[in-house]
Scaffold this motif. Structure first.
Motif, PDB file in Angstrom:
ATOM      1  N   GLU A   1       0.828  -1.209   0.000  1.00  0.00           N
ATOM      2  CA  GLU A   1       0.000   0.000   0.000  1.00  0.00           C
ATOM      3  C   GLU A   1       0.863   1.259   0.000  1.00  0.00           C
ATOM      4  O   GLU A   1       0.613   2.199  -0.768  1.00  0.00           O
ATOM      5  CB  GLU A   1      -0.921  -0.017   1.218  1.00  0.00           C
ATOM      6  CG  GLU A   1      -1.916  -1.157   1.194  1.00  0.00           C
ATOM      7  CD  GLU A   1      -2.528  -1.498   2.551  1.00  0.00           C
ATOM      8  OE1 GLU A   1      -3.268  -2.494   2.602  1.00  0.00           O
ATOM      9  OE2 GLU A   1      -2.247  -0.793   3.545  1.00  0.00           O
ATOM     10  N   LYS A   2       1.884   1.272   0.827  1.00  0.00           N
ATOM     11  CA  LYS A   2       2.770   2.440   0.891  1.00  0.00           C
ATOM     12  C   LYS A   2       3.625   2.566  -0.373  1.00  0.00           C
ATOM     13  O   LYS A   2       3.902   3.671  -0.829  1.00  0.00           O
ATOM     14  CB  LYS A   2       3.644   2.371   2.136  1.00  0.00           C
ATOM     15  CG  LYS A   2       2.833   2.583   3.409  1.00  0.00           C
ATOM     16  CD  LYS A   2       3.692   2.496   4.651  1.00  0.00           C
ATOM     17  CE  LYS A   2       2.865   2.761   5.903  1.00  0.00           C
ATOM     18  NZ  LYS A   2       3.658   2.656   7.131  1.00  0.00           N
TER      19      LYS A   2
ATOM     20  N   LEU B   1       1.540   4.220  -3.042  1.00  0.00           N
ATOM     21  CA  LEU B   1       1.469   5.668  -2.825  1.00  0.00           C
ATOM     22  C   LEU B   1       2.748   6.350  -3.310  1.00  0.00           C
ATOM     23  O   LEU B   1       2.688   7.387  -3.971  1.00  0.00           O
ATOM     24  CB  LEU B   1       1.215   5.974  -1.349  1.00  0.00           C
ATOM     25  CG  LEU B   1      -0.186   5.614  -0.843  1.00  0.00           C
ATOM     26  CD1 LEU B   1      -0.249   5.739   0.677  1.00  0.00           C
ATOM     27  CD2 LEU B   1      -1.246   6.478  -1.498  1.00  0.00           C
ATOM     28  N   ARG B   2       3.892   5.765  -3.003  1.00  0.00           N
ATOM     29  CA  ARG B   2       5.167   6.335  -3.476  1.00  0.00           C
ATOM     30  C   ARG B   2       5.228   6.351  -4.997  1.00  0.00           C
ATOM     31  O   ARG B   2       5.707   7.304  -5.603  1.00  0.00           O
ATOM     32  CB  ARG B   2       6.349   5.544  -2.915  1.00  0.00           C
ATOM     33  CG  ARG B   2       6.577   5.811  -1.434  1.00  0.00           C
ATOM     34  CD  ARG B   2       7.779   5.096  -0.908  1.00  0.00           C
ATOM     35  NE  ARG B   2       9.007   5.597  -1.535  1.00  0.00           N
ATOM     36  CZ  ARG B   2      10.200   5.104  -1.296  1.00  0.00           C
ATOM     37  NH1 ARG B   2      10.344   4.099  -0.448  1.00  0.00           N
ATOM     38  NH2 ARG B   2      11.261   5.596  -1.885  1.00  0.00           N
TER      39      ARG B   2
ATOM     40  N   ALA C   1       0.254  12.203  -0.015  1.00  0.00           N
ATOM     41  CA  ALA C   1      -0.136  10.791  -0.030  1.00  0.00           C
ATOM     42  C   ALA C   1      -0.355  10.323   1.403  1.00  0.00           C
ATOM     43  O   ALA C   1       0.549  10.402   2.232  1.00  0.00           O
ATOM     44  CB  ALA C   1       0.948   9.957  -0.702  1.00  0.00           C
TER      45      ALA C   1
ATOM     46  N   HIS D   1      -1.564   7.159   3.815  1.00  0.00           N
ATOM     47  CA  HIS D   1      -1.860   5.731   3.937  1.00  0.00           C
ATOM     48  C   HIS D   1      -3.057   5.563   4.862  1.00  0.00           C
ATOM     49  O   HIS D   1      -3.107   6.147   5.935  1.00  0.00           O
ATOM     50  CB  HIS D   1      -0.644   4.985   4.490  1.00  0.00           C
ATOM     51  CG  HIS D   1      -0.891   3.533   4.655  1.00  0.00           C
ATOM     52  ND1 HIS D   1      -0.999   2.940   5.890  1.00  0.00           N
ATOM     53  CD2 HIS D   1      -1.079   2.551   3.734  1.00  0.00           C
ATOM     54  CE1 HIS D   1      -1.229   1.653   5.716  1.00  0.00           C
ATOM     55  NE2 HIS D   1      -1.285   1.395   4.427  1.00  0.00           N
TER      56      HIS D   1
ATOM     57  N   GLY E   1      -5.358   4.059   0.556  1.00  0.00           N
ATOM     58  CA  GLY E   1      -4.672   5.344   0.550  1.00  0.00           C
ATOM     59  C   GLY E   1      -5.441   6.368  -0.236  1.00  0.00           C
ATOM     60  O   GLY E   1      -6.376   6.049  -0.975  1.00  0.00           O
TER      61      GLY E   1
ATOM     62  N   ILE F   1      -4.571  10.297  -2.248  1.00  0.00           N
ATOM     63  CA  ILE F   1      -3.594  11.324  -2.612  1.00  0.00           C
ATOM     64  C   ILE F   1      -4.356  12.610  -2.854  1.00  0.00           C
ATOM     65  O   ILE F   1      -5.275  12.656  -3.681  1.00  0.00           O
ATOM     66  CB  ILE F   1      -2.786  10.936  -3.859  1.00  0.00           C
ATOM     67  CG1 ILE F   1      -1.958   9.691  -3.570  1.00  0.00           C
ATOM     68  CG2 ILE F   1      -1.892  12.097  -4.299  1.00  0.00           C
ATOM     69  CD1 ILE F   1      -1.152   9.192  -4.746  1.00  0.00           C
TER      70      ILE F   1
END
Length: 151
Positions: A13-14, A17-18, A32, A34, A45, A47
């Motif tokens: 998940e992270k 986002l990255r 972003a 989480h 997530g 953004i």
């Protein structure tokens, strides 16, 4: 994909986002957020596209083995969560693939759901330099004969 499939779901998940921030979504890394885990409202997530958070991209990520496909019920659940927050659309990403009925369903609905399977996810990670390092770069040049042609 093998490495992502071995990691905890929160890591995926992270990482997603990255990746989306690296692709240019959001105004900064802090945009972003989480959200995965119990009580996440159906999203892993979000953004914020602008500093005030008016424009938002909602994300769902599924870490599945290659042989498991994300089916229509998972997409329907995501769409329900998008409706609940009044979102115009969202991004659903998996490390595996989507079933044919999930793809057909997603094409026919509003809000819009962008679906990214494991193959495309791998390509995007490499293209945007997330989770990879350049070890060696070679530059090969040759003479540009057109440059030297007299008119």
């Amino acid at each position: 994909m093998q490495r992502l499939q071995m990691m905890a779901p929160e890591f995926l998940e992270k990482a997603i986002l990255r990746l989306l921030v690296a692709m240019g979504y959001g105004s900064s890394d802090e945009a972003a957020v989480h959200m995965g885990g119990p009580g996440d409202g159906g999203f892993d997530g979000v953004i914020n596209q602008d500093q005030l958070g008016i424009g938002r991209i909602y994300i769902q990520a599924k870490r599945y083995a290659d042989e498991n496909a994300v089916g229509r019920p998972a997409i329907q659940g995501f769409v329900g969560a998008l409706h609940h927050v009044g979102a115009a659309g969202g991004v659903f990403i998996t490390t595996s693939r989507f079933s044919a009925d999930a793809v057909d369903f997603a094409r026919s609905i509003t809000p819009r759901v962008v679906m990214i399977d494991g193959v495309r996810l791998g390509e995007l990670l490499v293209t945007h330099g997330v989770g990879v390092q350049e070890r060696q770069v070679f530059r090969v040049v040759e003479t540009d004969e057109d440059f030297f042609d007299e008119a």
